[in-house]
Design a protein around this motif. Structure first.
Motif, PDB file in Angstrom:
ATOM      1  N   SER A 124     -14.394   3.019  13.149  1.00  0.00           N
ATOM      2  CA  SER A 124     -12.546   2.104  12.853  1.00  0.00           C
ATOM      3  C   SER A 124     -11.155   3.525  13.319  1.00  0.00           C
ATOM      4  O   SER A 124     -10.901   2.926  14.110  1.00  0.00           O
ATOM      5  CB  SER A 124     -12.934   1.462  11.739  1.00  0.00           C
ATOM      6  OG  SER A 124     -11.348   0.797  11.425  1.00  0.00           O
ATOM      7  N   GLY A 142      -8.132   1.497  13.348  1.00  0.00           N
ATOM      8  CA  GLY A 142      -8.416   0.246  12.593  1.00  0.00           C
ATOM      9  C   GLY A 142      -7.971   0.443  11.182  1.00  0.00           C
ATOM     10  O   GLY A 142      -7.688   0.875  10.334  1.00  0.00           O
ATOM     11  N   SER A 143      -8.746  -0.302  10.543  1.00  0.00           N
ATOM     12  CA  SER A 143      -8.210  -0.984   8.674  1.00  0.00           C
ATOM     13  C   SER A 143      -9.222   0.590   8.131  1.00  0.00           C
ATOM     14  O   SER A 143      -8.819   0.102   7.184  1.00  0.00           O
ATOM     15  CB  SER A 143      -8.426  -2.086   8.380  1.00  0.00           C
ATOM     16  OG  SER A 143      -9.413  -2.623   8.458  1.00  0.00           O
ATOM     17  N   ARG A 159      -4.391  -7.572   7.396  1.00  0.00           N
ATOM     18  CA  ARG A 159      -3.725  -6.635   7.722  1.00  0.00           C
ATOM     19  C   ARG A 159      -3.244  -4.972   6.514  1.00  0.00           C
ATOM     20  O   ARG A 159      -1.858  -5.447   6.395  1.00  0.00           O
ATOM     21  CB  ARG A 159      -2.408  -7.280   8.607  1.00  0.00           C
ATOM     22  CG  ARG A 159      -3.519  -7.898   9.081  1.00  0.00           C
ATOM     23  CD  ARG A 159      -1.190  -8.939   9.946  1.00  0.00           C
ATOM     24  NE  ARG A 159      -1.695 -10.017  10.531  1.00  0.00           N
ATOM     25  CZ  ARG A 159      -1.912  -9.919  11.947  1.00  0.00           C
ATOM     26  NH1 ARG A 159      -1.984  -8.371  12.188  1.00  0.00           N
ATOM     27  NH2 ARG A 159      -2.526 -10.908  12.890  1.00  0.00           N
ATOM     28  N   GLU A 176      -7.867  -6.219   8.992  1.00  0.00           N
ATOM     29  CA  GLU A 176      -7.435  -5.912  10.602  1.00  0.00           C
ATOM     30  C   GLU A 176      -6.775  -7.146  10.981  1.00  0.00           C
ATOM     31  O   GLU A 176      -5.506  -7.185  11.370  1.00  0.00           O
ATOM     32  CB  GLU A 176      -8.246  -5.516  11.653  1.00  0.00           C
ATOM     33  CG  GLU A 176      -8.751  -3.875  11.397  1.00  0.00           C
ATOM     34  CD  GLU A 176      -9.276  -3.452  12.394  1.00  0.00           C
ATOM     35  OE1 GLU A 176      -9.346  -4.200  13.457  1.00  0.00           O
ATOM     36  OE2 GLU A 176      -9.486  -2.053  12.501  1.00  0.00           O
ATOM     37  N   SER A 177      -7.223  -8.005  10.944  1.00  0.00           N
ATOM     38  CA  SER A 177      -6.766  -9.257  11.511  1.00  0.00           C
ATOM     39  C   SER A 177      -6.269 -10.220  10.823  1.00  0.00           C
ATOM     40  O   SER A 177      -5.114 -11.416  11.279  1.00  0.00           O
ATOM     41  CB  SER A 177      -7.858 -10.168  12.193  1.00  0.00           C
ATOM     42  OG  SER A 177      -8.843 -10.836  11.778  1.00  0.00           O
ATOM     43  N   LYS A 219      -1.817  -1.046   7.862  1.00  0.00           N
ATOM     44  CA  LYS A 219      -3.840  -0.890   7.988  1.00  0.00           C
ATOM     45  C   LYS A 219      -4.048  -0.090   8.028  1.00  0.00           C
ATOM     46  O   LYS A 219      -4.951   0.450   7.975  1.00  0.00           O
ATOM     47  CB  LYS A 219      -4.231  -1.486   9.247  1.00  0.00           C
ATOM     48  CG  LYS A 219      -3.785  -1.741  10.388  1.00  0.00           C
ATOM     49  CD  LYS A 219      -4.465  -1.888  11.141  1.00  0.00           C
ATOM     50  CE  LYS A 219      -3.997  -1.810  12.586  1.00  0.00           C
ATOM     51  NZ  LYS A 219      -4.645  -2.715  13.918  1.00  0.00           N
ATOM     52  N   ASP A 255     -13.230  -6.350  10.380  1.00  0.00           N
ATOM     53  CA  ASP A 255     -12.424  -6.852  11.047  1.00  0.00           C
ATOM     54  C   ASP A 255     -11.481  -8.416  10.130  1.00  0.00           C
ATOM     55  O   ASP A 255     -10.457  -8.150  10.827  1.00  0.00           O
ATOM     56  CB  ASP A 255     -13.694  -7.670  11.376  1.00  0.00           C
ATOM     57  CG  ASP A 255     -14.051  -7.404  12.994  1.00  0.00           C
ATOM     58  OD1 ASP A 255     -13.356  -5.937  13.434  1.00  0.00           O
ATOM     59  OD2 ASP A 255     -15.445  -7.837  13.454  1.00  0.00           O
TER      60      ASP A 255
END
Length: 436
Positions: A359, A364-365, A323, A319-320, A42, A316
């Motif tokens: 993020s 994070g992504s 990816r 990320e989840s 990510k 979100d």
């Protein structure tokens, strides 16, 4: 898309890569940094995968057009120079102009070489000022030709086409687009002598600027087109990143997310954020942010709430579920709307930046954003209401510069996979891992 085509794409993605971090012009630390931007999970990375690459960028769709005229070519250099002065590192600009005035592609596979040399100049200036380029390859809209021009060419050739959206399904018209993709990707730059597909100045390709297919709310037509064209692009260039260019609307594959769209129509335009970006060959997710256009005119705070919620949900999901990184490739509010002024624009930009930093701080992504749009002085006549002239908008310039400095601190780190064991710390920021 048959299994053999998918197997072919999987093969070129695995075997077709050049060594990570290798640039077209040789070695050395600087050239290694200027190697291709890659994706690891990510996150974007450079320098052989050792450094993150978070994006703070801008749009300037008109660069090729102004570069094609000697009297305005200097404005291209001005745009890059001013963007570089506030730390911007990525520019999104058109690699198309189909039919019409000063067209790059005058007819299918017929090019104006002077205009192509103008695009060469844009790429070479990007390299000069260390600003990478995102290059969309066709427009959904009629500006600069778009899918409508491709269909006009098809009709002129005797094809029985009834809609601009036959662009996505007619084999001949798809062949026109594929030929254009190959021509651009295999172009040898007349200023640098580097083939586009080998040039790390290009951050990524986008299949289309804001694709929509209104005739098929199911999204199947557009999804099939994205898959076919992703295979095509990667068969020619397996090194560069590729994205869709979509606005980020959720579709029927995720009915529970349709309520996150800015309005009910957004879920019926044939795009599907999750499904589109699960496509093999797509490296990162694309979304745009235009609350002033998308949602009903109400108090300004609603626009900020929508923008931050829209961003958080896309971060979100990437990320989840996906990816992969997400880049908000366009965002802005128009000064032509009486509800918005320069002060609100700055608040809006700051909200976008803050959401991304939340993020970034956790690896994070949320990987970057590109303001729509920047102009140098003397080009304001092209302003669509969203334009920012950095030399005149000092508060906006300061906000952008501060974000660039913050992003650069993260980009100077080692990648998150060696976050805690890395010995390479900035001498001027020995406590980076604790402070941000």
């Amino acid at each position: 898309m048959g299994p053999l085509s998918l197997l072919f794409l999987q093969t070129i993605l695995i075997l077709g890569r050049a060594p990570v971090g290798r640039s077209a012009s040789g070695g050395g630390d600087e050239e290694e940094y200027w190697g291709m931007v890659r994706r690891e999970g990510k996150q974007f990375v450079v320098g052989g995968g050792r450094q993150p690459f978070y994006v703070n960028g801008f749009n300037a769709y008109w660069l090729m057009l102004l570069a094609a005229d000697e009297s305005t070519r200097a404005k291209v250099s001005d745009a890059f120079r001013q963007a570089s002065s506030v730390g911007l590192t990525v520019c999104r600009t058109w690699a198309f102009n189909d039919g019409g005035w000063r067209a790059l592609q005058k007819a299918p596979s017929v090019y104006d070489q002077d205009v192509f040399k103008a695009l060469d100049f844009v790429v070479s200036e990007g390299r000069k000022y260390k600003i990478r380029l995102i290059l969309p390859l066709v427009n959904n809209w009629e500006g600069y030709g778009g899918k409508a021009q491709y269909v006009k060419w098809g009709k002129a050739a005797g094809l029985n086409l009834t809609s601009d959206e036959d662009f996505f399904t007619d084999p001949t018209v798809k062949g026109y687009y594929k030929a254009h993709v190959k021509t651009v990707l295999t172009r040898v730059n007349t200023f640098t002598n580097i083939t586009y597909k080998d040039d790390p100045t290009i951050f990524s390709w986008e299949l289309m600027n804001e694709p929509r297919c209104l005739s098929d709310p199911s999204g199947n037509k557009l999804q099939d087109w994205i898959q076919e064209m992703a295979v095509h692009v990667k068969s020619i260039d397996s090194d560069h990143l590729l994205s869709t260019g979509t606005e980020g609307f959720y579709g029927i594959s995720t009915p529970e997310k349709l309520s996150l769209n800015p309005n009910p129509v957004a879920g019926q335009v044939g795009t599907d954020f999750i499904r589109n970006h699960k496509t093999l060959g797509i490296d990162y997710a694309s979304a745009h942010i235009y609350p002033d256009i998308w949602i009903s005119k109400s108090v300004s705070n609603d626009f900020l709430q929508f923008a931050t919620k829209w961003m958080r949900n896309h971060i979100d999901d990437t990320e989840s579920v996906l990816r992969m990184p997400v880049v908000f490739g366009e965002y802005g509010v128009s000064s032509k709307d009486e509800k918005f002024n320069a002060t609100f624009r700055n608040v809006f930009i700051d909200a976008v930046y803050s959401t991304l930093l939340n993020s970034t701080r956790r690896g994070g992504s949320g990987s970057g954003s590109l303001l729509w749009q920047l102009f140098p002085e003397g080009t304001e006549y092209m302003d669509d209401g969203y334009g920012v002239v950095l030399t005149k908008a000092h508060n906006t310039s300061n906000i952008i510069s501060l974000q660039s400095k913050r992003i650069q601190i993260f980009n100077s780190r080692c990648s998150w996979k060696c976050h805690w064991s890395c010995k390479k710390k900035s001498p001027s920021h020995p406590h980076l891992h604790r402070e941000l």
